[in-house]
Design a protein around this motif. Sequence first.
Motif, mmCIF file in Angstrom:
data_model
loop_
_atom_site.group_PDB
_atom_site.id
_atom_site.type_symbol
_atom_site.label_atom_id
_atom_site.label_comp_id
_atom_site.label_asym_id
_atom_site.label_seq_id
_atom_site.Cartn_x
_atom_site.Cartn_y
_atom_site.Cartn_z
ATOM 1 N N THR A 39 130.319 76.924 43.639
ATOM 2 C CA THR A 39 130.947 77.414 42.409
ATOM 3 C C THR A 39 130.475 78.824 42.093
ATOM 4 O O THR A 39 129.301 79.150 42.274
ATOM 5 C CB THR A 39 130.610 76.473 41.233
ATOM 6 N N VAL A 40 131.416 79.645 41.602
ATOM 7 C CA VAL A 40 131.080 80.992 41.156
ATOM 8 C C VAL A 40 131.609 81.197 39.744
ATOM 9 O O VAL A 40 132.553 80.527 39.311
ATOM 10 C CB VAL A 40 131.672 82.078 42.086
ATOM 11 N N ILE A 41 131.000 82.124 39.032
ATOM 12 C CA ILE A 41 131.530 82.585 37.744
ATOM 13 C C ILE A 41 132.373 83.823 38.031
ATOM 14 O O ILE A 41 131.942 84.724 38.752
ATOM 15 C CB ILE A 41 130.407 82.916 36.756
ATOM 16 N N PHE A 42 133.568 83.860 37.467
ATOM 17 C CA PHE A 42 134.506 84.932 37.781
ATOM 18 C C PHE A 42 134.965 85.611 36.493
ATOM 19 O O PHE A 42 135.291 84.939 35.513
ATOM 20 C CB PHE A 42 135.714 84.362 38.530
ATOM 21 N N HIS A 43 135.009 86.943 36.511
ATOM 22 C CA HIS A 43 135.423 87.700 35.326
ATOM 23 C C HIS A 43 136.943 87.834 35.328
ATOM 24 O O HIS A 43 137.515 88.591 36.109
ATOM 25 C CB HIS A 43 134.769 89.079 35.331
ATOM 26 N N GLY A 44 137.577 87.082 34.448
ATOM 27 C CA GLY A 44 139.029 87.129 34.368
ATOM 28 C C GLY A 44 139.530 86.237 33.244
ATOM 29 O O GLY A 44 138.760 85.552 32.575
ATOM 30 N N SER A 45 140.829 86.242 33.062
ATOM 31 C CA SER A 45 141.475 85.438 32.024
ATOM 32 C C SER A 45 142.410 84.451 32.709
ATOM 33 O O SER A 45 143.312 84.858 33.449
ATOM 34 C CB SER A 45 142.255 86.346 31.066
ATOM 35 N N ILE A 46 142.184 83.156 32.476
ATOM 36 C CA ILE A 46 142.952 82.146 33.187
ATOM 37 C C ILE A 46 143.763 81.290 32.233
ATOM 38 O O ILE A 46 143.277 80.872 31.175
ATOM 39 C CB ILE A 46 142.049 81.275 34.082
ATOM 40 N N ILE A 47 144.998 81.041 32.619
ATOM 41 C CA ILE A 47 145.920 80.273 31.801
ATOM 42 C C ILE A 47 146.527 79.175 32.667
ATOM 43 O O ILE A 47 146.756 79.366 33.865
ATOM 44 C CB ILE A 47 147.001 81.204 31.207
ATOM 45 N N ALA A 48 146.737 78.004 32.077
ATOM 46 C CA ALA A 48 147.321 76.870 32.791
ATOM 47 C C ALA A 48 148.753 76.661 32.326
ATOM 48 O O ALA A 48 149.031 76.668 31.123
ATOM 49 C CB ALA A 48 146.501 75.614 32.550
ATOM 50 N N VAL A 49 149.651 76.476 33.293
ATOM 51 C CA VAL A 49 151.057 76.194 33.012
ATOM 52 C C VAL A 49 151.515 75.089 33.953
ATOM 53 O O VAL A 49 151.397 75.226 35.179
ATOM 54 C CB VAL A 49 151.945 77.445 33.200
ATOM 55 N N ASP A 50 152.008 73.985 33.375
ATOM 56 C CA ASP A 50 152.540 72.863 34.174
ATOM 57 C C ASP A 50 151.549 72.392 35.236
ATOM 58 O O ASP A 50 151.918 72.102 36.384
ATOM 59 C CB ASP A 50 153.868 73.253 34.836
ATOM 60 N N GLY A 51 150.272 72.338 34.857
ATOM 61 C CA GLY A 51 149.270 71.805 35.763
ATOM 62 C C GLY A 51 148.768 72.749 36.827
ATOM 63 O O GLY A 51 148.036 72.331 37.742
ATOM 64 N N HIS A 52 149.115 74.022 36.730
ATOM 65 C CA HIS A 52 148.633 75.024 37.682
ATOM 66 C C HIS A 52 147.921 76.145 36.925
ATOM 67 O O HIS A 52 148.346 76.543 35.843
ATOM 68 C CB HIS A 52 149.790 75.627 38.488
#
Length: 249
Positions: A95-108
Amino acid sequence: MQKQKMMTKNYKMADTVIEVTSIYEKVHEYCKDYLTNEPADFSVCTTPEDIIKEKEKSDSEYAYEGKTLPNFSQGTLEETAVYRKIGEKMPNYDTVIFHGSIIAVDGHGFLFTAKSGTGKSTHTALWREYLGDKAVMVNDDKPMLKITDNGVIAYGTPYNGKHHLGCNMSVPLKAICIITRGEKNSIVRIDKSEAYAMLLQQVYRPQDPLQMAKTLKLVDKLAENVELYKLACNMDIEAAEVAYNGMKG
């Protein structure tokens, strides 16, 4: 520094249980949504020296950028020290920590990353505006990515940015998109060689050489197991439409 009673609690992040022992309660308030009674996989413990080092590091960075030196509380500085200690250990758990913004749509999951100030958070806000309740913020700053031969799972963490957008959830990561500014909105698929420098820049890079070697292998596997894109965009709602339609498959 006034001596205080140490506090210990367990938190589950990316299916890994971490025992955190701290001087200040702020650390535990920050991580409360990840509290668990499960036994720990590893532990981190802060010292007054860790807090002093964080203060020196923070002051140095702000001075280098010509900014007014911040007046962070001892608890805030300790919280950053805890974050670094966790980041050092997570490669042991793929596992790594990643600098970004993540959004989930329809299970992805769709992870957006870019140089600071480019507009990662602004872009995911456009996705929420465009898609409404279909779009769920996983993490707006520092998600964790568990990287395996069978794919990548993105997890929310307490480290979710100044607006605290995110939640304690996980989602299979479908794509990573590198954002650039552009007058017209366009998205293209890119290969590992085009994305690698940005991926390496945005991942948490451990100080320990062995942990850094593990991180490099994980970044290689990350680039091979998710789709990679480059998005040129403005701040119009059309940017979200172009990005979503280009990556959803």
